[in-house]
Design a protein around this motif. Structure first.
Motif, PDB file in Angstrom:
ATOM      1  N   PRO A 147      52.607  39.781  39.419  1.00 52.10           N
ATOM      2  CA  PRO A 147      52.681  41.030  40.412  1.00 52.10           C
ATOM      3  C   PRO A 147      53.161  40.692  41.738  1.00 52.10           C
ATOM      4  CG  PRO A 147      50.578  40.332  40.466  1.00 52.10           C
ATOM      5  CD  PRO A 147      51.072  39.462  39.272  1.00 52.10           C
ATOM      6  N   ARG A 148      54.098  41.517  42.619  1.00 54.10           N
ATOM      7  CA  ARG A 148      54.123  41.221  43.730  1.00 54.10           C
ATOM      8  C   ARG A 148      53.296  41.484  45.035  1.00 54.10           C
ATOM      9  NH1 ARG A 148      60.636  43.211  44.096  1.00 54.10           N
ATOM     10  NH2 ARG A 148      61.453  41.974  42.101  1.00 54.10           N
ATOM     11  N   THR A 149      52.156  41.995  44.608  1.00 49.99           N
ATOM     12  CA  THR A 149      51.350  42.132  45.382  1.00 49.99           C
ATOM     13  C   THR A 149      49.952  41.124  45.373  1.00 49.99           C
ATOM     14  OG1 THR A 149      50.202  43.954  43.765  1.00 49.99           O
ATOM     15  CG2 THR A 149      51.731  44.585  45.683  1.00 49.99           C
ATOM     16  N   HIS A 150      48.780  41.320  45.647  1.00 51.54           N
ATOM     17  CA  HIS A 150      47.693  40.484  45.678  1.00 51.54           C
ATOM     18  C   HIS A 150      47.205  40.428  44.205  1.00 51.54           C
ATOM     19  CE1 HIS A 150      44.490  37.750  47.227  1.00 51.54           C
ATOM     20  NE2 HIS A 150      43.757  38.830  46.470  1.00 51.54           N
ATOM     21  N   THR A 151      46.752  39.286  43.855  1.00 49.47           N
ATOM     22  CA  THR A 151      46.027  39.004  42.472  1.00 49.47           C
ATOM     23  C   THR A 151      45.266  37.606  42.524  1.00 49.47           C
ATOM     24  OG1 THR A 151      46.031  38.833  40.032  1.00 49.47           O
ATOM     25  CG2 THR A 151      47.905  37.785  41.392  1.00 49.47           C
ATOM     26  N   ARG A 152      44.042  37.793  41.774  1.00 47.60           N
ATOM     27  CA  ARG A 152      43.306  36.606  41.968  1.00 47.60           C
ATOM     28  C   ARG A 152      43.130  35.988  40.396  1.00 47.60           C
ATOM     29  NH1 ARG A 152      41.391  35.038  46.542  1.00 47.60           N
ATOM     30  NH2 ARG A 152      39.320  34.414  45.779  1.00 47.60           N
TER      31      ARG A 152
END
Length: 221
Positions: A147-152
């Motif tokens: 993803p281009r957004t936040h991920t854990r």
């Protein structure tokens, strides 16, 4: 989001600089940065996940060349400007350019609240109506997502198989919270990944990694 912050499993980064009897802070400015971050968090200026995502956007060379607490400064300076709480000019001068401006910062923070966060982290568990998708003993695979957004979800686990060893409970979904989303909860599991699965035959025969992963990160293997 794939960026330099996700160093887990990478080669060629040199030895880890372990320091015997390492102090909590190496300089007074680090203690100040810690205090400023606690004030901003407890005042509601941003969430810990928003702060993490802001640090993920630091350019790679600057990230590698700068110390840990400077990452914190870069992160909250970016957030405060993005949210219109301060301006770049105010950051440079250290003075407010608009008297009486309303903002989210509290005038007083209970020291016990700071102590609780420092010792126990933020409360992240809650309730959810959805039943867990997996149970102890299930063989699962971490989804291969970028993803281009936040991920854990760490890069080195993506596409790899593991075994669910524990259902941790429903936890705040950091991926949404990092972008100002509502406080969603997802079932979370402790998953064991064997070293050979992650790094191939060169891994030690007893090597394994346990990682807490959200429901949406996993699929049946």
């Amino acid at each position: 989001m794939n960026s330099i912050h996700d160093l887990g499993g990478m080669h060629g980064m040199g030895p880890l600089p372990f320091e015997e009897n390492e102090p909590k802070f190496h300089a007074e400015w680090e203690r100040t940065v810690f205090g400023v971050n606690m004030l901003l968090l407890l005042s509601g200026a941003y969430t810990a996940d928003e702060h993490r995502h802001s640090m993920e956007k630091i350019p790679a060379l600057h990230w590698l060349e700068s110390p840990y607490y400077l990452h914190w400064i870069d992160g909250f300076e970016t957030i405060l400007q993005d949210k219109g709480i301060v301006t770049a000019e105010e950051m440079d001068s250290g003075k407010s350019s608009m008297s009486g401006r309303a903002g989210p910062l509290a005038n007083y923070i209970d020291p016990d609240a700071i102590r609780n966060i420092a010792l126990h982290n933020h409360p992240v568990t809650g309730d959810i109506e959805k039943v867990p998708s997996f149970k102890e003993g299930d063989v699962v695979r971490a989804k291969n997502i970028n993803p281009r957004t936040h991920t854990r979800l760490p890069r080195y686990t993506r596409g790899k198989k593991g075994i669910v060893v524990k259902h941790v409970g429903a936890c705040l979904y950091a991926d949404a919270r990092a972008h100002g989303g509502s406080e969603q909860f997802q079932h979370t599991y402790s998953v064991r990944f064997e070293g050979k699965e992650l790094w191939g035959p060169d891994a030690g025969p007893r090597d394994a990694v346990y990682i807490d992963l959200y429901d949406s990160y996993l699929e049946d293997a």
